[in-house]
Design a protein around this motif. Structure first.
Motif, short mmCIF file in Angstrom:
data_model
loop_
_atom_site.label_atom_id
_atom_site.label_comp_id
_atom_site.label_asym_id
_atom_site.label_seq_id
_atom_site.Cartn_x
_atom_site.Cartn_y
_atom_site.Cartn_z
N GLN A 142 0.83 -1.21 0.00
CA GLN A 142 0.00 0.00 0.00
C GLN A 142 0.86 1.26 0.00
O GLN A 142 0.49 2.26 -0.62
N ASP A 143 1.98 1.22 0.68
CA ASP A 143 2.86 2.39 0.76
C ASP A 143 3.53 2.71 -0.57
O ASP A 143 3.98 3.84 -0.78
N GLU A 144 3.60 1.74 -1.46
CA GLU A 144 4.28 1.94 -2.73
C GLU A 144 3.32 2.30 -3.86
O GLU A 144 3.74 2.50 -4.99
N LEU A 145 2.03 2.39 -3.55
CA LEU A 145 1.01 2.73 -4.55
C LEU A 145 0.38 4.07 -4.22
O LEU A 145 0.27 4.45 -3.05
N ALA A 146 -0.05 4.78 -5.26
CA ALA A 146 -0.74 6.06 -5.08
C ALA A 146 -1.90 6.13 -6.06
O ALA A 146 -1.74 5.81 -7.25
N VAL A 147 -3.07 6.54 -5.56
CA VAL A 147 -4.26 6.74 -6.39
C VAL A 147 -4.66 8.19 -6.24
O VAL A 147 -4.95 8.65 -5.13
N THR A 148 -4.67 8.93 -7.34
CA THR A 148 -4.94 10.37 -7.31
C THR A 148 -6.00 10.72 -8.35
O THR A 148 -5.94 10.22 -9.47
N GLN A 149 -6.95 11.57 -7.96
CA GLN A 149 -7.93 12.07 -8.91
C GLN A 149 -7.73 13.56 -9.08
O GLN A 149 -7.76 14.31 -8.11
N GLU A 150 -7.48 13.99 -10.30
CA GLU A 150 -7.32 15.39 -10.65
C GLU A 150 -8.36 15.73 -11.69
O GLU A 150 -8.25 15.30 -12.83
#
Length: 158
Positions: free
Chosen positions: A60-68
């Motif tokens: 989980q620490d190595e993944l990022a989910v971002t909404q722009e």
């Protein structure tokens, strides 16, 4: 098979579709397509969607989910620091960034990582002002009859 389409006539004759046409143009301009990590997109209900992405080896620490705005960006960056000598390395751990173009009013509801599968739930939430609404037809009131004025011309005998 790739076809070259010219969208310029659509730009000249449409109003308010700029974002859709820009998305089509961006897809056409896409260079090489990287298909890693593999993913599925599922429509789970009328306004609900789910993206499932196989990210074996990532925590989980190595993944990022971002909404722009209307873009969902999923990225993974493997932490360096392992001093391991592999005899065979079959699990890909390279960094990645995957972009998904979202329609208007689509929001990320939830994201979870279970057994190497990243699941992102999306929901389209149309604002009340944009939803169709039923207009009640009442019996109404009769419009007052407008008085008609008659202009009388004087008749003169000749």
């Amino acid at each position: 098979m790739r076809t070259n389409l010219d969208f310029s006539p659509l730009f000249r004759s449409s109003i308010g579709f700029e974002r859709m046409l820009d998305a089509l143009e961006a897809t056409r301009r896409a260079e090489t397509f990287d298909n890693w990590p593999p993913y599925d997109i599922v429509k789970t209900d009328e306004d609900d969607y789910r993206i499932s992405m196989a990210v074996a080896g990532f925590s989980q620490d190595e993944l990022a989910v971002t909404q722009e705005q209307n873009m969902l960006i999923v990225s993974g960056q493997k932490a360096n620091g392992e001093d391991v000598q592999y005899l065979h390395r079959g699990i890909a751990t390279r960094s990645f960034q995957r972009r998904f173009e979202l329609a208007d009013h689509v929001k990320v509801v939830d994201a979870g990582l279970v057994n190497g599968l990243l699941t992102i739930d999306l929901k389209r939430e149309i604002p009340e002002a944009m939803k169709p609404r039923q207009i009640e037809i009442g019996n109404g009131h009769a419009m007052p009859k407008a008085e008609t004025k008659q202009i009388e011309a004087e008749t003169q005998a000749a």
